[in-house]
Design an enzyme around this catalytic site. Structure first.
Site, short mmCIF file in Angstrom:
data_model
loop_
_atom_site.label_atom_id
_atom_site.label_comp_id
_atom_site.label_asym_id
_atom_site.label_seq_id
_atom_site.Cartn_x
_atom_site.Cartn_y
_atom_site.Cartn_z
N HIS A 1 -0.08 16.47 -26.47
CA HIS A 1 -0.06 15.19 -25.97
C HIS A 1 -1.33 14.43 -26.43
CE1 HIS A 1 3.34 15.93 -23.58
NE2 HIS A 1 3.45 14.74 -22.97
N GLU B 1 -3.80 17.44 -11.00
CA GLU B 1 -4.42 18.06 -12.32
C GLU B 1 -5.87 18.33 -12.44
OE1 GLU B 1 -2.39 16.06 -15.64
OE2 GLU B 1 -4.20 16.38 -17.07
N ARG C 1 -2.23 22.00 -14.44
CA ARG C 1 -1.20 21.14 -14.70
C ARG C 1 -1.54 20.63 -16.18
NH1 ARG C 1 1.15 16.21 -11.14
NH2 ARG C 1 2.53 15.33 -12.65
N ARG D 1 0.76 -1.26 0.10
CA ARG D 1 0.10 -0.10 0.18
C ARG D 1 0.86 1.21 0.11
NH1 ARG D 1 -2.91 -3.22 3.52
NH2 ARG D 1 -4.73 -4.20 2.64
N HIS E 1 -0.46 11.36 -28.32
CA HIS E 1 -0.69 9.93 -27.75
C HIS E 1 -1.56 9.06 -28.65
CE1 HIS E 1 -0.37 10.85 -23.04
NE2 HIS E 1 0.82 10.76 -23.60
N LYS F 1 8.28 22.66 -14.15
CA LYS F 1 7.40 21.69 -14.04
C LYS F 1 7.04 21.56 -12.54
CE LYS F 1 5.75 17.04 -14.65
NZ LYS F 1 5.73 15.66 -15.19
N LYS G 1 3.38 11.38 -11.12
CA LYS G 1 2.16 10.66 -12.03
C LYS G 1 2.98 9.30 -12.42
CE LYS G 1 -0.31 13.81 -14.64
NZ LYS G 1 -0.73 14.07 -16.15
N ASN H 1 0.23 18.98 -21.10
CA ASN H 1 -0.35 17.98 -22.00
C ASN H 1 -0.19 18.65 -23.25
OD1 ASN H 1 -0.86 16.13 -20.02
ND2 ASN H 1 -2.70 16.74 -19.67
N GLU I 1 10.14 17.67 -24.85
CA GLU I 1 9.59 18.24 -23.67
C GLU I 1 10.17 19.60 -23.38
OE1 GLU I 1 6.59 16.84 -22.59
OE2 GLU I 1 6.81 14.60 -23.22
N HIS J 1 8.01 8.54 -27.83
CA HIS J 1 7.11 9.47 -27.04
C HIS J 1 7.49 10.96 -27.35
CE1 HIS J 1 4.25 10.85 -23.97
NE2 HIS J 1 5.37 11.54 -23.65
P1 NAD Z 1 12.55 5.12 -21.95
O1 NAD Z 1 12.58 4.93 -20.45
O2 NAD Z 1 12.11 3.94 -22.82
O3 NAD Z 1 14.00 5.47 -22.20
C1 NAD Z 1 14.27 5.42 -23.66
C2 NAD Z 1 15.43 4.49 -24.12
O4 NAD Z 1 16.82 5.04 -23.87
C3 NAD Z 1 15.43 3.07 -23.54
O5 NAD Z 1 15.74 2.14 -24.51
C4 NAD Z 1 16.36 3.24 -22.41
O6 NAD Z 1 17.08 1.88 -21.99
C5 NAD Z 1 17.47 4.22 -22.86
N1 NAD Z 1 18.22 4.74 -21.88
C6 NAD Z 1 17.66 5.61 -20.92
N2 NAD Z 1 18.74 6.31 -20.17
C7 NAD Z 1 19.82 5.93 -20.81
C8 NAD Z 1 21.10 6.21 -20.81
N3 NAD Z 1 21.36 7.14 -19.60
N4 NAD Z 1 21.87 5.62 -21.45
C9 NAD Z 1 21.70 4.74 -22.54
N5 NAD Z 1 20.37 4.43 -22.85
C10 NAD Z 1 19.42 5.09 -21.88
O7 NAD Z 1 11.60 6.40 -22.42
P2 NAD Z 1 11.60 8.00 -22.03
O8 NAD Z 1 11.61 8.46 -23.20
O9 NAD Z 1 12.68 8.35 -20.86
O10 NAD Z 1 10.30 8.04 -21.27
C11 NAD Z 1 9.13 7.81 -22.01
C12 NAD Z 1 8.22 7.43 -20.89
O11 NAD Z 1 7.87 8.45 -19.95
C13 NAD Z 1 6.62 7.09 -21.59
O12 NAD Z 1 6.14 5.77 -21.22
C14 NAD Z 1 5.95 8.12 -21.29
O13 NAD Z 1 4.56 7.86 -21.10
C15 NAD Z 1 6.48 8.65 -19.83
N6 NAD Z 1 6.02 9.83 -19.39
C16 NAD Z 1 5.67 10.04 -18.19
C17 NAD Z 1 5.49 11.15 -17.60
C18 NAD Z 1 5.01 11.50 -16.08
O14 NAD Z 1 4.87 12.52 -15.60
N7 NAD Z 1 4.96 10.26 -15.38
C19 NAD Z 1 5.76 12.37 -18.29
C20 NAD Z 1 6.39 12.12 -19.66
C21 NAD Z 1 6.43 10.93 -20.18
#
Ligand code: NAD
Length: 377
Positions: free
Chosen positions: A258, A247, A251, A132, A262, A237, A154, A255, A196, A276
Site C-alpha cells: 500500500h 493499528e 495491523r 456523534r 497509494h 482480517k 477504518k 498495508n 487483496e 486501488h
Molecule cells: P468502489 O467502491 O469504487 O467499487 C468499484 C466499482 O464497482 C464501482 O464502480 C462500483 O459502482 C462497482 N460495483 C461495486 N459493486 C458492484 C456490483 N456488485 N455490481 C456491479 N458493480 C459494482 O471500489 P472498491 O474497489 O470496492 O473499493 C476501493 C476503495 O476501498 C478505495 O477507496 C480504498 O481506499 C478503500 N479501502 C478501504 C479499506 C478500509 O479498511 N477501510 C481497505 C481497503 C480499501
C-alpha cells in the site's frame, strides 16, 4: 455483544470480529441481500435505515434491499452517489450527511453501506460523524470490500493532500457479504479485489497463496472456491483487527503493497487509469522486488509473486500503468505523504519470503529512491 441474527442456513459462513462489547459478525454466502431486512431487524428492531449506495449498485441491487427491509417492517431512505473514488471527498461527505439528517436518521437508527469500498469508507465516516455516531451495517458488493474494507472499522475520505487522510475508526455492527452480487461486478473490478485476497497469502499464509496459485480460476468462476477465498481472507482480517484495532502494532501488515500503491494511485489521480487493487498489486510486487534487492528475500519468491499476479491479469510494474506519472521525486513526495510515515522515517511492509512479511521501520529513503529509479528505467 450484538446477538447474531437468528437465521440458520447451511450455505453461509459466519465469522466474528472479537472486540468485546463492540464485537460483530461477518456473514458470508449467496443471496444474503434478500434477507438483509430480517437480519438488521433482529439486531435493531424498528430502526430507520439510511442506505448509502452508488449508481451502479443501486441499479442492480437497491430494489432487493429496499424490499427486504420493508418486508421486515423497517423504514428506509436511499442516498445514491456517483460511482468511483471521486466520491470519497468533502463535498459528497457533506451531501450524504445532509441527506441522512433530512431522512431523520437519529441516534437509534443506522446507516447501511451498500456498495464497494468507496461507499463503505464514505458512509462509515458519515455514520461516525452523524449526531456523534450512529450504528452502521456494511453490505459490501465488490470483492475488495467483501475481503477487506468492510471489516475493521477504518472509514474516511481523501483530501487533496492524499488518500484516506480524513476519517475515523468506526466499527460496523454487522457485515453481510452476499457473494451472489459479485456476479454483476465487472471483471476488472473483481481482479482488483483479488489483489487483496492474494495479499493475505503473502503476509503470513504461504499455504493459502499456494492454494490460490492452484485454484484462482475457480475463485474467479464463483461457487465454493470463491466463498472459501472470501472466508479465509475475512478470517485473517478479523484476527488482525481483534488483536490490533487501532493499528498500533501488527495491523500495519495489512498495508503490504500500500505504500508504493497509494503513491501510484495518487500519481495517477485516483482515476480509472489505476484501480486501488491494481495499485496494490504493483505495490506488492514492488515490495517483494525491493525486499529481494535488499537481500531480505529470494529473487525466486519475488518472481513467483509477479507471475501469479500477472496470471490473473493484474499489473505488476509501473510501466503497466497507462499515461503519464510523476517522476521519482514526485513519487517520493507522495510516499512521504502516506500515513505509514512517522517523523520522516519510512515504514514499509517488506518480506523475507512468501507468507513472511514484516514491518520495516526506518527504511532508508535513499534506497527507496534508487529502487524507484531502477524500476522506472
Ligand atoms: P468502489 O467502491 O469504487 O467499487 C468499484 C466499482 O464497482 C464501482 O464502480 C462500483 O459502482 C462497482 N460495483 C461495486 N459493486 C458492484 C456490483 N456488485 N455490481 C456491479 N458493480 C459494482 O471500489 P472498491 O474497489 O470496492 O473499493 C476501493 C476503495 O476501498 C478505495 O477507496 C480504498 O481506499 C478503500 N479501502 C478501504 C479499506 C478500509 O479498511 N477501510 C481497505 C481497503 C480499501
Amino acid at each position: 455483544m450484538n446477538k447474531p441474527a437468528d437465521i440458520a442456513r447451511a450455505d453461509i459462513t459466519r465469522l466474528s470480529v472479537g472486540l468485546g462489547s463492540r464485537s460483530y459478525d461477518i456473514v458470508i454466502g449467496p443471496h444474503l441481500l434478500e434477507e438483509i431486512g430480517a437480519r438488521i431487524a433482529s439486531l435493531r428492531p424498528g430502526a430507520r435505515v439510511g442506505i448509502v449506495t452508488d449508481a451502479h449498485v443501486a441499479e442492480r441491487h437497491l430494489a432487493t434491499v429496499e424490499a427486504s427491509l420493508k418486508a421486515a417492517g423497517l423504514t428506509s431512505s436511499a442516498i445514491v452517489v456517483a460511482p468511483g473514488e471521486g466520491s470519497k471527498n468533502f463535498a459528497t461527505f457533506e451531501h450524504v450527511i445532509d441527506e441522512l439528517l433530512g431522512a431523520r436518521i437519529e441516534r437509534r437508527d443506522l446507516v447501511l453501506a451498500l456498495g464497494g469500498g468507496v461507499i463503505g469508507d464514505l458512509s462509515g465516516f458519515a455514520a461516525a460523524a452523524l449526531r456523534r455516531g450512529v450504528d452502521f451495517v456494511q453490505a459490501p458488493t465488490s470483492l475488495l470490500a467483501q475481503v477487506d474494507s468492510s471489516v475493521g472499522g477504518k472509514t474516511g475520505i481523501n483530501s487533496r493532500h492524499g488518500k484516506n487522510l480524513v476519517g475515523a475508526f468506526h466499527q460496523p455492527i454487522l457485515v453481510l457479504a452476499d457473494t451472489s452480487v459479485l456476479d454483476t461486478l465487472p471483471l476488472r473490478e473483481f481482479r482488483s479485489g483479488y489483489a487483496e485476497v492474494a495479499k493475505y497469502g503473502l503476509i503470513d499464509n504461504a499455504a493459502f497463496f499456494a492454494w490460490l496459485e492452484r485454484k484462482w480460476k475457480d475463485v474467479f468462476a464463483g461457487g465454493p472456491a470463491r466463498i472459501e477465498a472470501i472466508a479465509t481472507s475475512c478470517a485473517a482480517k478479523a484476527a488482525v483487527v481483534a488483536r490490533d484495532e487501532l493499528e498500533t502494532g501488527d495491523r500495519a501488515l495489512l498495508n503490504l503493497g500500500h505504500t508504493f500503491g497509494h503513491a501510484l494511485e495518487a500519481g495517477a489521480g485516483f482515476s480509472q487509469r489505476l484501480l486501488h487493487g491494481e495499485a496494490v498489486a504493483i505495490g506488492m510486487a514492488q515490495a517483494f522486488r525491493f525486499s529481494a534487492a535488499q537481500g531480505l528475500c529470494s529473487p525466486d519468491d519475488a518472481a513467483r509473486v509477479s507471475v501469479h499476479l500477472r496470471a490473473v491479469g493484474l499489473p505488476t510494474r509501473i510501466a503497466d500503468i497507462p499515461g503519464e506519472l510523476p517522476d521519482t521525486d514526485g513519487l517520493m513526495r507522495l510516499i512521504g505523504q502516506d500515513k505509514k510515515v512517522s517523523r520522516g522515517a519510512l515504514t514499509f511492509i517488506l518480506a523475507r519470503g512468501i507468507g513472511q512479511s514484516f514491518i520495516a521501520r526506518d527504511v532508508d529513503p535513499a534506497a527507496v529512491r534508487a529502487f524507484l529509479d531502477a524500476e522506472r528505467a
